[in-house]
Motif scaffolding. Structure first.
Motif, mmCIF file in Angstrom:
data_model
loop_
_atom_site.group_PDB
_atom_site.id
_atom_site.type_symbol
_atom_site.label_atom_id
_atom_site.label_comp_id
_atom_site.label_asym_id
_atom_site.label_seq_id
_atom_site.Cartn_x
_atom_site.Cartn_y
_atom_site.Cartn_z
ATOM 1 N N PHE A 1 10.487 -16.739 2.578
ATOM 2 C CA PHE A 1 10.484 -16.347 1.005
ATOM 3 C C PHE A 1 9.720 -15.090 0.483
ATOM 4 N N GLY A 2 8.503 -14.904 0.957
ATOM 5 C CA GLY A 2 7.608 -13.776 0.268
ATOM 6 C C GLY A 2 7.918 -12.507 0.975
ATOM 7 N N VAL A 3 9.248 -11.984 0.670
ATOM 8 C CA VAL A 3 10.007 -11.137 1.377
ATOM 9 C C VAL A 3 8.859 -9.702 1.159
ATOM 10 N N ASP A 4 7.978 -9.761 0.265
ATOM 11 C CA ASP A 4 7.106 -8.486 0.024
ATOM 12 C C ASP A 4 5.656 -8.875 0.398
ATOM 13 N N LEU A 5 5.521 -10.148 0.725
ATOM 14 C CA LEU A 5 4.050 -10.452 1.021
ATOM 15 C C LEU A 5 3.240 -9.601 1.959
ATOM 16 N N ASP A 6 4.152 -9.064 3.226
ATOM 17 C CA ASP A 6 3.341 -8.340 4.235
ATOM 18 C C ASP A 6 3.042 -7.057 3.641
ATOM 19 N N ALA A 7 3.913 -6.271 2.867
ATOM 20 C CA ALA A 7 3.570 -5.084 2.306
ATOM 21 C C ALA A 7 2.605 -4.926 1.255
ATOM 22 N N PHE A 8 2.666 -6.400 0.261
ATOM 23 C CA PHE A 8 1.565 -6.410 -0.640
ATOM 24 C C PHE A 8 0.250 -6.450 -0.216
ATOM 25 N N VAL A 9 0.087 -7.336 1.121
ATOM 26 C CA VAL A 9 -1.111 -7.457 1.874
ATOM 27 C C VAL A 9 -1.911 -6.147 2.306
ATOM 28 N N GLN A 10 -0.823 -5.420 2.749
ATOM 29 C CA GLN A 10 -1.260 -4.055 3.299
ATOM 30 C C GLN A 10 -1.927 -3.271 2.114
ATOM 31 N N GLU A 11 -0.951 -3.005 1.067
ATOM 32 C CA GLU A 11 -1.098 -2.185 0.057
ATOM 33 C C GLU A 11 -2.807 -2.674 -0.523
ATOM 34 N N LYS A 12 -2.830 -3.951 -0.772
ATOM 35 C CA LYS A 12 -4.159 -4.573 -1.427
ATOM 36 C C LYS A 12 -5.443 -4.547 -0.674
ATOM 37 N N LYS A 13 -5.166 -4.220 0.984
ATOM 38 C CA LYS A 13 -6.102 -4.372 1.962
ATOM 39 C C LYS A 13 -6.901 -5.675 1.585
ATOM 40 N N LEU A 14 -5.995 -6.802 1.543
ATOM 41 C CA LEU A 14 -6.550 -8.128 1.740
ATOM 42 C C LEU A 14 -5.793 -8.888 2.786
ATOM 43 N N SER A 15 -6.185 -9.861 3.094
ATOM 44 C CA SER A 15 -5.560 -10.755 4.011
ATOM 45 C C SER A 15 -4.658 -11.641 3.644
#
Lengths: 243, 283
Positions: free
Chosen positions: A102-116
């Protein structure tokens, strides 16, 4: 608190009232309180009152004949108002599944924000968001309160088909897509609840001034809730509010 | 019942639209050219709010399975009943199995087919106007069936004295009021925009019409605020977007002008490449 309001004739049958252009909860309370006064004043006529962050739009269903009379009565309503219409807001609990299906952008988002991933989910779930108004799509809630650690500019190229129920972040805003739609926000999860239902007299249960809290659910619970929603056996739950 | 043999380019059921649901983010919708739609209804002695078919550019081909009377107003699309030309803006008697079709578009863009008693599709949130996400479809398709009550009592003289105002189709001047953010434009920009000649771009539909040319200076976005059909937005890149009947309820671009209701009707009859002027009007 009294604000210096600007009254503007918008078209043949509408008046726009504007507050200072800021996103602020006290301003929202003042707007919604005034909205109630206007709705009650015009209870016998067909009048529609719509709010946004910092304005009210009053749509009469006939052409305004005497604008000065209308402005005089509206201004008197604001002068003489008090806070009697202010009620404790409802807090709605909205289940969200953050599975990458569902969270199709979550991986990219996590990387961009440098958070887990778990940090993003917990920061996102800790906040109680304020519903400012509904716009963009039928049932799309404009929510305030996103933690600034999760701010991320919109995508440069919008996604042509964001799925119904997508929970997404765009700039300093967050929201849930009530139907399939093109959209430029980062999709981090999905909620199985139905935000907009034309079969109900009030097509949106959640309204401006209410609060929203997101609770993480796993894929199985997401599916269980979705099944109930699809057979009209699910009621969105509110949390008791003690603040 | 009507059998839809061919749906045409874009045909939808419309009425006066939805009132009272903007607070839920529901667009107003309704006939793009409300004047022509109401005129067709008036010819038949229908209520203003009776549902009509809005047809766009290329008309549909429809077979009527029950007798009735109809009236067609708005754009002239060379209508014919059983291949014989029929008049617009007048009562047309339809018998069982008659076929209504359309030919060349002569003037305007959108025409309205009113039927005695109105089309009887399901009302959703107080209206039959089709809009994706509110009604099950946003337009009619080939092989659809459209419901209506049959009507036999033919009264030719009904409302014979009303006259269609052709200026809706012929004028190229749109009356506008100042929009909420008009005063944010420099005096120079105000003069430039008010004295421009515009063209309708290829991006025009029931939600919005984009206009050409681009202006050099746009304005910064505003806090998302209410908008209405007829609101003219100026984007940061200098493009003018005129919101139409299916527009969203809120928007973030400065609202520099507001079309009068009549101007919305006039613009609804324009298509790609048509020229336009605007004239500022006080309330």
């Amino acid at each position: 608190m009294a604000f210096n309001l600007k009254y503007f004739r918008y078209n043949e049958s509408s008046i726009l009232i504007e507050w200072p252009a800021v996103i602020d909860e006290n301003l929202l309370k003042d707007i919604l309180n005034y909205k109630k006064y206007i709705e009650n004043y015009y209870i016998k006529q067909k009048v529609e009152v719509i709010n946004s962050y910092s304005s009210l739009l009053i749509k009469y269903n006939v052409t305004i004949d005497n604008i000065n009379d209308r402005l005089k009565e509206l201004k008197a309503l604001y002068r003489n108002r008090n806070n009697i219409y202010f009620t404790k807001p409802v807090i709605w609990n909205i289940p969200v599944c953050y599975d990458t299906e569902f969270g199709v952008d979550l991986d990219a988002f996590v990387q961009e924000k440098k958070l887990s991933k778990s940090e993003v989910i917990s920061i996102y779930s800790d906040v109680i968001y304020t519903v400012y108004f509904i716009g963009f799509l039928p049932g799309f809630l404009y929510l305030g309160g996103l933690d600034n650690r999760l701010f991320l500019d919109r995508k440069t190229t919008p996604n042509l088909n964001v799925k119904k129920g997508s929970v997404a972040i765009g700039g300093q805003q967050t929201g849930i897509y009530p139907q399939d739609s093109p959209g430029g926000w980062h999709v981090i999860g999905n909620s199985p609840i139905q935000l907009f239902n034309t079969k109900q007299n009030t097509p949106c249960i959640i309204k401006a001034g209410d609060k929203v809290k997101f609770s993480p659910v796993d894929k199985l619970e997401h599916k269980n809730i979705l099944d109930k929603v699809n057979t009209s056996n699910y009621q969105i739950k509110s949390i008791s509010n003690n603040d | 019942m009507i059998k839809v043999i061919k749906s045409g380019f874009y045909t939808s059921i419309q009425d006066c639209g939805r009132f009272g649901y903007g607070v839920y983010g529901v667009p107003t919708s309704g006939s793009m050219d409300s004047y022509s739609s109401q005129f067709a209804n008036a010819v038949l002695g229908n209520f203003d709010k009776s549902a009509v078919l809005e047809i766009t550019m290329t008309g549909p081909k429809l077979q009527f399975l029950r007798p009735t009377i109809i009236a067609i107003s708005g754009a002239d699309m060379s209508p014919a009943l059983n291949d014989k030309p029929i008049k617009i803006n007048s009562i047309i008697t339809v018998r069982e199995n008659d076929v209504l079709s359309f030919g060349r578009l002569r003037l305007g863009l959108r025409a309205y087919i009113a039927i005695k008693g109105g089309f009887l599709s399901n009302k959703v949130l107080g209206s039959r106007s089709m809009y994706k996400g509110i009604t099950s479809t946003n337009r009619i398709s080939n092989k659809d069936d459209l419901a209506y009550n049959s009507y036999l009592d033919v009264q030719k003289a009904l409302n014979a004295n009303i006259k269609y105002d052709k200026s809706i189709l012929e004028t190229d001047t749109l009356e506008v009021f100042k929009g909420p953010e008009f005063d944010r434009l420099t005096k120079e920009m105000q003069t430039q925009i008010l004295n421009s000649n515009f063209n309708v771009s290829k991006l025009n539909n029931r939600m919005a019409y984009q206009l050409e040319p681009l202006f050099k200076n746009g304005l910064k976005q505003i806090l998302t605020s209410p908008v209405l059909p007829g609101t003219v937005q100026l984007t940061p890149s200098g493009r003018l977007i005129v919101l139409m009947r299916d527009c969203q309820t809120t928007g973030g671009y400065p609202r520099i002008l507001q079309l009068s209701n009549k101007a919305i009707n006039i613009l609804s009859q324009k298509t790609e490449g048509n020229c336009l002027k605007i004239r500022l009007k006080e309330f």
